[in-house]
Design a protein around this motif. Structure first.
Motif, mmCIF file in Angstrom:
data_model
loop_
_atom_site.group_PDB
_atom_site.id
_atom_site.type_symbol
_atom_site.label_atom_id
_atom_site.label_comp_id
_atom_site.label_asym_id
_atom_site.label_seq_id
_atom_site.Cartn_x
_atom_site.Cartn_y
_atom_site.Cartn_z
ATOM 1 N N TRP A 30 -10.934 -6.530 1.245
ATOM 2 C CA TRP A 30 -10.763 -7.225 2.531
ATOM 3 C C TRP A 30 -11.839 -8.296 2.615
ATOM 4 C CZ3 TRP A 30 -13.009 -5.261 7.657
ATOM 5 C CH2 TRP A 30 -12.432 -5.908 8.747
ATOM 6 N N LYS B 140 -6.143 -6.528 11.530
ATOM 7 C CA LYS B 140 -5.249 -5.389 11.331
ATOM 8 C C LYS B 140 -5.120 -5.013 9.850
ATOM 9 C CE LYS B 140 -2.533 -6.282 15.475
ATOM 10 N NZ LYS B 140 -3.084 -5.183 16.216
ATOM 11 N N LYS C 241 0.835 -1.201 0.000
ATOM 12 C CA LYS C 241 0.000 0.000 0.000
ATOM 13 C C LYS C 241 0.873 1.256 0.000
ATOM 14 C CE LYS C 241 -4.217 1.496 0.213
ATOM 15 N NZ LYS C 241 -5.046 1.275 -0.961
ATOM 16 N N ARG D 286 -7.321 -4.685 7.654
ATOM 17 C CA ARG D 286 -8.430 -3.867 7.156
ATOM 18 C C ARG D 286 -7.961 -2.488 6.700
ATOM 19 N NH1 ARG D 286 -13.624 -1.761 10.619
ATOM 20 N NH2 ARG D 286 -14.655 -0.786 8.849
ATOM 21 N N ARG D 287 -7.175 -1.842 7.512
ATOM 22 C CA ARG D 287 -6.724 -0.471 7.240
ATOM 23 C C ARG D 287 -5.918 -0.370 5.947
ATOM 24 N NH1 ARG D 287 -2.465 2.835 10.987
ATOM 25 N NH2 ARG D 287 -2.339 4.634 9.639
ATOM 26 N N TRP D 288 -5.230 -1.432 5.588
ATOM 27 C CA TRP D 288 -4.290 -1.401 4.464
ATOM 28 C C TRP D 288 -4.823 -2.080 3.216
ATOM 29 C CZ3 TRP D 288 -0.471 1.666 5.915
ATOM 30 C CH2 TRP D 288 -0.208 1.790 7.279
#
Length: 147
Positions: A127, A119, A95, A121-123
């Motif tokens: 997903w 964890k 990312k 999810r943010r990147w």
């Protein structure tokens, strides 16, 4: 042709990643894992990194550095992973270098998402969970079937 970095830890994570291989036909694929023996599956398209967990801090740092270097060197267009720690690291660094990122949580996590999956999810641009009952409107998504 897209450059794909396909990442998985050993065992079931690797088996699931291998089941995705037909989706990579015609693309330039590099596989990353923690087990050099998997070269029998993908030949010289394999990058091996340290096997590490949250409880092995020095190994974890070494693995993150190895993954960062690989992503920097390869500059993949897409990073896809079935987990666990090396996949999370690849998603983060991918990312950061502008790759599209895909996290597919392991089928073994049938009751709840894995720690790495939570964890990721943010990147992750995509997903996914392999269990319909774990899907939520805010993610992860369930696209059907299991690997």
């Amino acid at each position: 042709m897209k450059k794909i970095l396909a990442v998985a830890s050993g065992g079931g994570h690797w088996v699931q990643l291998m089941r995705l291989r037909p989706a990579f036909v015609g693309e330039e694929v590099t596989f990353m894992t923690t087990n050099a023996g998997y070269a029998q599956d993908v030949g010289n398209a394999l990058v091996v990194v340290e096997d590490a967990s949250l409880w092995e801090k020095i190994k974890l740092v070494k693995m993150f550095l190895q993954v960062a270097w690989c992503v920097f060197r390869l500059r993949p267009d897409i990073v896809i992973t079935t987990g666990a720690a090396p996949g999370f690291a690849a998603i983060v660094f991918g990312k950061a270098f502008g790759a599209r990122t895909i996290w597919i949580d392991s089928i073994a996590n049938s009751e709840e998402l894995s720690m790495s999956g939570q964890k990721a999810r943010r990147w992750s641009d995509v997903w996914l969970t392999q269990w319909e009952h774990l899907a939520r409107p805010q993610g992860p998504e369930y696209w059907g079937g299991v690997l």
